[in-house]
Design an enzyme around this catalytic site. Structure first.
Site, PDB file in Angstrom:
ATOM      1  N   CYS A  14      43.599  63.885  20.137  1.00  0.00           N
ATOM      2  CA  CYS A  14      43.017  64.819  21.611  1.00  0.00           C
ATOM      3  C   CYS A  14      41.439  64.456  21.626  1.00  0.00           C
ATOM      4  O   CYS A  14      40.998  63.762  21.273  1.00  0.00           O
ATOM      5  CB  CYS A  14      43.181  66.376  20.942  1.00  0.00           C
ATOM      6  SG  CYS A  14      41.956  66.801  19.385  1.00  0.00           S
ATOM      7  N   CYS A  17      38.965  64.747  19.027  1.00  0.00           N
ATOM      8  CA  CYS A  17      38.806  63.258  18.184  1.00  0.00           C
ATOM      9  C   CYS A  17      38.039  62.462  18.856  1.00  0.00           C
ATOM     10  O   CYS A  17      37.073  61.978  18.344  1.00  0.00           O
ATOM     11  CB  CYS A  17      40.407  62.851  17.941  1.00  0.00           C
ATOM     12  SG  CYS A  17      41.350  63.944  17.449  1.00  0.00           S
ATOM     13  N   ASP A 444      31.538  38.908  53.546  1.00  0.00           N
ATOM     14  CA  ASP A 444      30.965  37.860  53.867  1.00  0.00           C
ATOM     15  C   ASP A 444      31.999  37.006  54.854  1.00  0.00           C
ATOM     16  O   ASP A 444      33.185  37.239  54.917  1.00  0.00           O
ATOM     17  CB  ASP A 444      30.911  36.790  52.495  1.00  0.00           C
ATOM     18  CG  ASP A 444      30.344  35.403  52.646  1.00  0.00           C
ATOM     19  OD1 ASP A 444      29.468  35.108  53.455  1.00  0.00           O
ATOM     20  OD2 ASP A 444      31.292  34.714  52.169  1.00  0.00           O
ATOM     21  N   ASP A 631      33.038  35.636  48.026  1.00  0.00           N
ATOM     22  CA  ASP A 631      33.840  34.653  46.888  1.00  0.00           C
ATOM     23  C   ASP A 631      33.390  34.509  45.694  1.00  0.00           C
ATOM     24  O   ASP A 631      34.009  34.081  44.961  1.00  0.00           O
ATOM     25  CB  ASP A 631      33.719  33.245  47.539  1.00  0.00           C
ATOM     26  CG  ASP A 631      32.018  32.630  47.578  1.00  0.00           C
ATOM     27  OD1 ASP A 631      31.497  33.122  47.164  1.00  0.00           O
ATOM     28  OD2 ASP A 631      32.164  31.641  48.575  1.00  0.00           O
ATOM     29  N   ASP A 635      28.046  34.520  47.045  1.00  0.00           N
ATOM     30  CA  ASP A 635      27.693  35.710  47.084  1.00  0.00           C
ATOM     31  C   ASP A 635      27.162  36.698  45.795  1.00  0.00           C
ATOM     32  O   ASP A 635      27.320  37.868  45.928  1.00  0.00           O
ATOM     33  CB  ASP A 635      28.820  36.262  47.881  1.00  0.00           C
ATOM     34  CG  ASP A 635      29.031  35.767  49.306  1.00  0.00           C
ATOM     35  OD1 ASP A 635      27.917  35.620  49.815  1.00  0.00           O
ATOM     36  OD2 ASP A 635      30.137  35.280  49.539  1.00  0.00           O
TER      37      ASP A 635
END
Length: 735
Positions: A14, A17, A444, A631, A635
């Site tokens: 749960c 835990c 881009d 890419d 970038d």
């Protein structure tokens, strides 16, 4: 230097835990970040190896009462996932058997309680109940045996988990179930052993073994359904793992033979026939074919493969037969990297889970307090010990925080799996949550809006008789550059049969051009500004200028067409309410023409890589939530600066770390798909948490007021967990 480790954690049931393990790791010296996932049973930890060792992290988890271990060394992501799948299947099977048997015994216990305790049970069909051979004492004893069997066999983990948590000073869902069923069993056992004592004090000697049995049966049934549903959340991973064939046709010493994929070596020659799966990554060396890569990239059309083409393991050869050289095996393969990224994504946590953590930290102790007050209130108002105990047990059972712990992880797992099926690798819950807030997308130009493969359409030289020599020198200098324009120049020279020479003293200036020495000549090739900055005369109307020994020698004009899917993608992004901006280092007039063709209204041209970062920062300073698509190479700084980075891949470079989302198919439509998926996932997360919290807000008072019996409470608790998982599974159908 920070390292990371993935630790398998067993015994979590749960949100409480999960919260215990998370806090234990975060409080360990040297741990920088910890993420514990209830659904996957894994802890991902970033730590300083100079301060803490991985084994110490395992011990920190074990000190909270849960089992933990590091994955075996030398085993790849695919093998680890296969092992996990087998363990999940085994768990679901065992829980299913326990659920069926427990429910059947619960039905028998219910029958014995309703009829056996009152009349006894006859030997033969039709015999008068009054003449039964088994009266209340023997019936109670049989019920006790049934209850003891179900509680130890089917519910054994519940009690051992509760006991272990108590030893370590914590409480969890197991404690609530154990207290409730344990109280019912012990009270009933006391009645069975000494019924006269209760009768002497005016208490009807009723037993509640059937309640304990049915509560365990419903809890185990809920976990069985939950385990089955969990397996559905990882169906995308199972499909990926199933892509890799077991064997391959390999040529060794001139003989073709079948070998296990695990036995292949880098450099082996592999033969693939029509209709077969490609075993491992490699480079085609002979033949021509078309390969279906849709299962990895989402691209529906088969891709042509000729000599020199890259092939991906797990994709399907459709037509011709060809040979290729194995280049990437095991963890280095595309398929393995995708599995690794998906496992990491599914084990990550979304920021919204912090709400569940805060609640779960105080939830179980609060429920114990409410159950105690409920018992006291019923006793004070004259309800009697039986009614008081029944209401208190119902509070304990119905308040189990299972649904709360499953609310967000199930949605993240299903969404990242669905994303992978769509060709989107979304790096976890945090990326999913950030995506839904994006309102500005920066694109881009080269390789993102356009195809990224510019072609030289015109070449002019000052001296026509030296045209081939100028082109040879320019292509020789550009061969060492990875820029798309450089490749276009080299390909143009090769198309004219011009051989290149070796370049020395090579220097590349990002966004401007290159300088090199070729065959004794100093070559400058790039923008006019670049040539002028380096003391060379520039002029002409081309996109790229070439100077030889300081004098302008020629110009090249290039064209980079937009992708066929760009217009539709931009339209979809606008429909989602996003502003679309294009950034490029290209000239303003060229950028404006491409933007107009693509339907992009805002353009920032002639921007260098650092200028892209500054532009994104400026947009963020305006209060915008910015996503950047590029890419993933040139970038990378801009992708890292953006709130969300989209790395546009090609199916073979999926391990780009700069982006939060990797598009396996070079198609901007994936950006709109990812944002739409994120928004749908956010709605599911909210629905799940709303249901989990609302369920307890309504159910706990109802149980305390006596409107729910412990048995009904256990069934409702199991249903709450299953409903949360089922709601998350709706994302598998997201389009």
């Amino acid at each position: 230097m920070t390292e990371s480790a993935t630790i398998t954690v067993e015994g979590m049931t749960c949100a409480a835990c999960q919260s215990h393990v998370q806090r234990a790791l975060e409080q360990t010296p040297g741990v920088e970040k910890a993420s514990v996932n209830l659904m996957t049973g894994q802890a991902m930890v970033s730590f300083d190896p100079a301060v803490v060792a991985p084994l110490a992290l395992v011990e920190a988890i074990r000190d909270t009462g849960y089992e933990a271990e590091l994955p075996p060394s030398g085993r790849g992501a695919v093998e680890e996932q296969e092992e996990r799948e087998r363990a999940q299947a085994k768990e679901a099977r065992e829980l299913g058997i326990k659920a069926i048997v427990s429910l059947a015994l619960g039905g028998i216990a219910m029958y014995l309680s309703m009829f056996g305790m009152r009349f006894g049970i006859g030997l033969e069909m039709g015999q008068s109940p009054a003449m039964g051979f088994m009266g209340p004492p023997l019936t109670r004893a049989l019920l006790a045996l049934i209850a003891l069997f179900v509680m130890t066999w089917a519910g054994g983990r519940i009690y051992t988990g509760a006991w272990t948590a108590a030893l370590y000073g914590s409480t969890d869902m197991n404690a609530l179930v154990a207290l409730g069923t344990g109280a019912a069993f012990l009270y009933s056992l006391a009645v069975t052993v000494a019924p006269g004592f209760f009768e002497a004090h005016g208490i009807v000697p009723d037993v509640y073994y059937e309640a304990a049995v049915l509560i365990i049966a419903f809890v185990v049934s809920g976990r069985a359904l939950e385990a089955r549903a969990k397996r559905q959340t990882t169906s995308a991973l199972r499909k990926l793992i199933g892509l890799q064939p077991a064997t391959a046709h390999v040529v060794r010493e001139g003989i073709e033979l079948d070998a296990a994929v695990g036995d292949l070596r880098r450099g082996d020659t592999v033969v693939v026939r029509p209709g077969e799966k490609i075993p491992v990554d490699g480079e085609a060396i002979d033949g021509l074919s078309y390969v279906d890569e849709s299962m990895l990239t989402g691209e529906p059309a088969p891709v042509e493969k000729r000599v020199g083409s890259q092939v991906i393991g797990g994709t399907i050869n459709t037509t011709g037969s060809f040979r290729y050289r194995a280049t990437a095996l095991g963890e280095a393969s595309v398929l393995s990297r995708i599995v690794t990224l998906m496992r990491q994504a599914q084990a990550s946590r979304a920021p919204i889970e912090r709400l569940a953590d805060r609640i779960s930290g105080i939830f179980v102790p609060s429920v114990l307090a409410i159950a105690t007050l409920t018992f006291a209130a019923w006793m004070w108002t004259g309800g009697g010990p039986i009614r008081a105990a029944s209401a208190a047990v119902a509070v304990l059972i119905i308040a189990c925080p299972c649904a709360m712990g499953l609310a967000v992880p199930t949605a993240v797992m299903v969404a990242t799996g669905r994303g992978a099926e769509m060709g989107l690798l979304i790096k976890g819950g945090e990326a999913l949550e950030k995506l839904r807030r994006v309102n500005t997308i920066v694109l881009d130009k080269t390789g993102t809006v356009t195809e990224g493969r510019p072609r030289v359409t015109r070449f002019e030289t000052r001296a026509a008789d030296r045209g081939d020599e100028v082109l040879r020198l320019a292509a020789s200098a550009e061969r060492r550059s990875e820029h798309p324009l450089a490749r276009a120049v080299v390909e143009f020279a090769e198309s004219r049969g011009i051989a290149t020479a070796e370049a020395t003293a090579f220097r590349a200036v990002a966004g401007r051009g290159v300088q090199a020495r070729v065959a004794g000549s100093e070559v400058l090739i790039g923008s006019k500004t670049f040539l002028e900055e380096n003391g060379a005369a520039a002029g002409g109307g081309g996109d790229i200028s070439v100077a030889i020994d300081g004098r302008l020698a020629g110009t090249l004009t290039v064209a980079d067409p937009i992708r066929s899917t760009t217009k539709d993608a931009v339209r979809d992004l606008r429909k989602l309410g996003l502003e679309v901006v294009m950034l490029t280092g290209d000239r303003a007039e060229r950028a404006d023409a491409i933007a107009k063709e693509a339907g992009i209204g805002r353009v920032v041209a002639q921007v260098l890589p650092d200028g892209k970062v500054a532009e994104i920062r400026r947009l963020q300073s305006e209060g915008r939530v910015v996503a950047m698509a590029g890419d993933g190479i040139n970038d990378a700084p801009a992708l890292a600066q953006a709130d969300v980075g989209f790395a546009v891949g090609s199916g073979t470079d999926v391990a780009i770390e700069a982006g939060d989302v990797t598009l396996l198919r070079a198609d901007l439509g994936g950006v709109a798909q990812a944002i739409a998926l994120s928004r749908a996932t956010w709605r599911v997360m909210q629905q799940n948490l709303g249901w989990a919290l609302g369920y307890n807000v309504i159910a706990i008072p109802a149980a305390a007021l006596g409107f729910l019996s412990p048995v009904i409470a256990s069934a409702a608790m199991a249903l709450s967990s299953v409903s949360v998982v089922a709601n998350s599974l709706r994302l598998k159908r997201h389009k």
